[in-house]
Motif scaffolding. Sequence first.
Motif, short mmCIF file in Angstrom:
data_model
loop_
_atom_site.label_atom_id
_atom_site.label_comp_id
_atom_site.label_asym_id
_atom_site.label_seq_id
_atom_site.Cartn_x
_atom_site.Cartn_y
_atom_site.Cartn_z
N ASN A 1 0.87 -1.35 0.15
CA ASN A 1 0.07 -0.25 0.14
C ASN A 1 1.23 1.00 -0.47
OD1 ASN A 1 -2.30 -1.30 0.00
ND2 ASN A 1 -2.04 -1.78 2.33
N SER A 2 -0.03 2.65 -0.98
CA SER A 2 0.74 3.71 -0.68
C SER A 2 0.45 4.25 1.12
CB SER A 2 0.99 4.54 -2.09
OG SER A 2 -0.49 5.20 -1.06
N TYR A 3 2.05 4.77 1.15
CA TYR A 3 1.97 6.09 2.14
C TYR A 3 1.00 6.73 2.08
CZ TYR A 3 2.89 9.48 5.37
OH TYR A 3 2.75 9.84 6.63
N ASP A 4 0.46 7.20 1.17
CA ASP A 4 -0.40 8.41 1.19
C ASP A 4 -1.83 7.59 0.78
OD1 ASP A 4 0.62 10.93 0.49
OD2 ASP A 4 0.68 10.54 -1.32
N ARG A 5 -2.29 6.19 0.89
CA ARG A 5 -3.52 5.32 0.63
C ARG A 5 -3.43 5.07 2.64
NH1 ARG A 5 -6.60 1.69 -1.63
NH2 ARG A 5 -8.56 0.83 0.49
N ILE A 6 -2.60 4.47 2.89
CA ILE A 6 -2.56 4.66 4.14
C ILE A 6 -2.88 5.58 5.12
CG2 ILE A 6 -1.57 3.12 6.02
CD1 ILE A 6 0.55 2.16 4.43
N LYS A 7 -2.87 7.01 4.98
CA LYS A 7 -3.05 8.34 6.36
C LYS A 7 -4.14 8.71 5.34
CE LYS A 7 -1.53 12.05 4.06
NZ LYS A 7 -0.46 13.26 3.60
N GLY A 8 -4.37 8.33 4.15
CA GLY A 8 -6.11 8.36 3.71
C GLY A 8 -6.74 7.75 4.35
N ASP A 9 -6.61 6.21 4.92
CA ASP A 9 -7.78 6.03 5.71
C ASP A 9 -7.92 5.74 6.73
OD1 ASP A 9 -8.69 3.88 3.16
OD2 ASP A 9 -6.53 2.61 3.89
N LEU A 10 -6.65 6.69 7.74
CA LEU A 10 -7.08 6.81 8.82
C LEU A 10 -7.17 8.47 8.91
CD1 LEU A 10 -3.00 5.88 10.49
CD2 LEU A 10 -5.66 4.56 10.73
N LEU A 11 -7.15 8.81 8.12
CA LEU A 11 -7.99 10.00 8.24
C LEU A 11 -9.30 10.34 8.48
CD1 LEU A 11 -5.39 12.51 6.10
CD2 LEU A 11 -5.64 12.35 8.88
N ARG A 12 -9.82 9.06 7.59
CA ARG A 12 -11.17 8.49 7.16
C ARG A 12 -11.41 8.39 8.72
NH1 ARG A 12 -9.45 8.12 1.93
NH2 ARG A 12 -9.21 5.63 2.36
N TYR A 13 -10.80 7.40 9.04
CA TYR A 13 -11.40 6.98 10.64
C TYR A 13 -11.70 7.76 11.53
CZ TYR A 13 -10.96 3.52 14.36
OH TYR A 13 -11.87 2.85 15.45
N ASP A 14 -10.47 8.73 11.69
CA ASP A 14 -10.98 9.96 12.54
C ASP A 14 -10.56 11.22 12.36
OD1 ASP A 14 -11.29 10.94 15.02
OD2 ASP A 14 -10.17 9.56 16.13
N ASP A 15 -11.62 12.16 12.47
CA ASP A 15 -11.63 13.42 11.45
C ASP A 15 -10.68 14.51 12.22
OD1 ASP A 15 -13.15 12.51 8.85
OD2 ASP A 15 -14.68 13.25 10.28
N ALA A 16 -10.79 13.94 14.00
CA ALA A 16 -10.21 14.72 15.18
C ALA A 16 -9.03 14.83 14.78
CB ALA A 16 -10.55 14.04 16.56
N PHE A 17 -7.96 13.53 14.50
CA PHE A 17 -6.81 13.17 13.65
C PHE A 17 -6.22 14.30 13.03
CE2 PHE A 17 -3.51 10.32 11.80
CZ PHE A 17 -2.47 10.49 12.35
N GLU A 18 -6.90 14.43 11.87
CA GLU A 18 -6.75 14.96 10.81
C GLU A 18 -5.16 16.42 10.65
OE1 GLU A 18 -8.05 16.51 6.49
OE2 GLU A 18 -9.07 16.23 8.10
N ASN A 19 -6.08 17.23 12.01
CA ASN A 19 -5.21 18.45 12.55
C ASN A 19 -3.64 18.05 12.86
OD1 ASN A 19 -7.10 20.23 10.91
ND2 ASN A 19 -7.81 20.86 12.70
N TYR A 20 -3.74 17.20 13.38
CA TYR A 20 -2.46 16.85 14.22
C TYR A 20 -1.80 15.76 13.62
CZ TYR A 20 0.48 14.95 17.86
OH TYR A 20 1.75 14.46 18.30
#
Length: 288
Positions: A73-92
């Motif tokens: 998996n690409s880094y961008d894909r993994i990051k995107g999956d986590l951001l969709r899972y928890d919006d509160a994580f995005e800014n951090y």
Amino acid sequence: MPTLPRPNPMAAGADGRVIRADNLDVLPTLESGSVTLIYLDPPFNTGRVQRRQGTTAVRSAAGTGSITGFKGNSYDRIKGDLLRYDDAFENYWEFLEPRLLEAWRLLADDGTLYLHLDYREAHYAKVLLDALFGRESFLNEIIWAYDYGAKAKTRWPTKHDTILVYVKNPQGYYFDSETVDREPYMAPGLVTPERAARGKLPTDVWWHTIVSPTGREKTGYPTQKPEGVLRRIVQASSREGDLVLDFFAGSGTTGAVASALGRRFILIDQNPEAIAVMQKRLPAATFE
């Protein structure tokens, strides 16, 4: 293991530099591959929207546009999956990600990153660092357990921080456990008197008290970390003369320990209170 030659970004004749600035303004000016050890104790999910920087792929060949992580998996894909899972994580993560990209660039081939987090962010950071550095570059998850703080009664009280350890090159990183201060055996009667007197090597669970409110280390800085924790990190993952970097420097514990152990250091922080504490604690350093 032979000592590798590395660039020296220090000012002439100076063993330590303290820079008052936004670390994201300073880091790009430092030379790639110049740092043996990076210790980071970033704010624990500030919730504030931070300035963004482009997510340049550091592990990919030029022009590929992504970082290959575990399972293809690409880094961008993994990051995107986590951001969709928890919006509160995005800014951090938008705050932390460009700084970790710079950390990877600045590490020498035998260098090591220690990322100090609490339970709210460590699991996210572990997945993303696996993708960013490569899962094979994960060295340890250190649990620092301590004995003070709030006494929760509706859940198990939280009495630990997590320190994630990643290396730049899993085939050639520097680590010397023999230089680390030993700790007492929990059951000294089960080993020989000689072994009990020498103490045992630490594991990945570190029992160490927080900075005492009345102890000699206390600077008054609210997020100050104890010298004993940093001493163990600096002893194991750097040599005398190596360069240590901390760009969330706070009270300057990393610099104090690095200096005492004969390492060079660069500390960065934009908080004037932190700079004032470090001016008292590190009078021989160069302040910029």
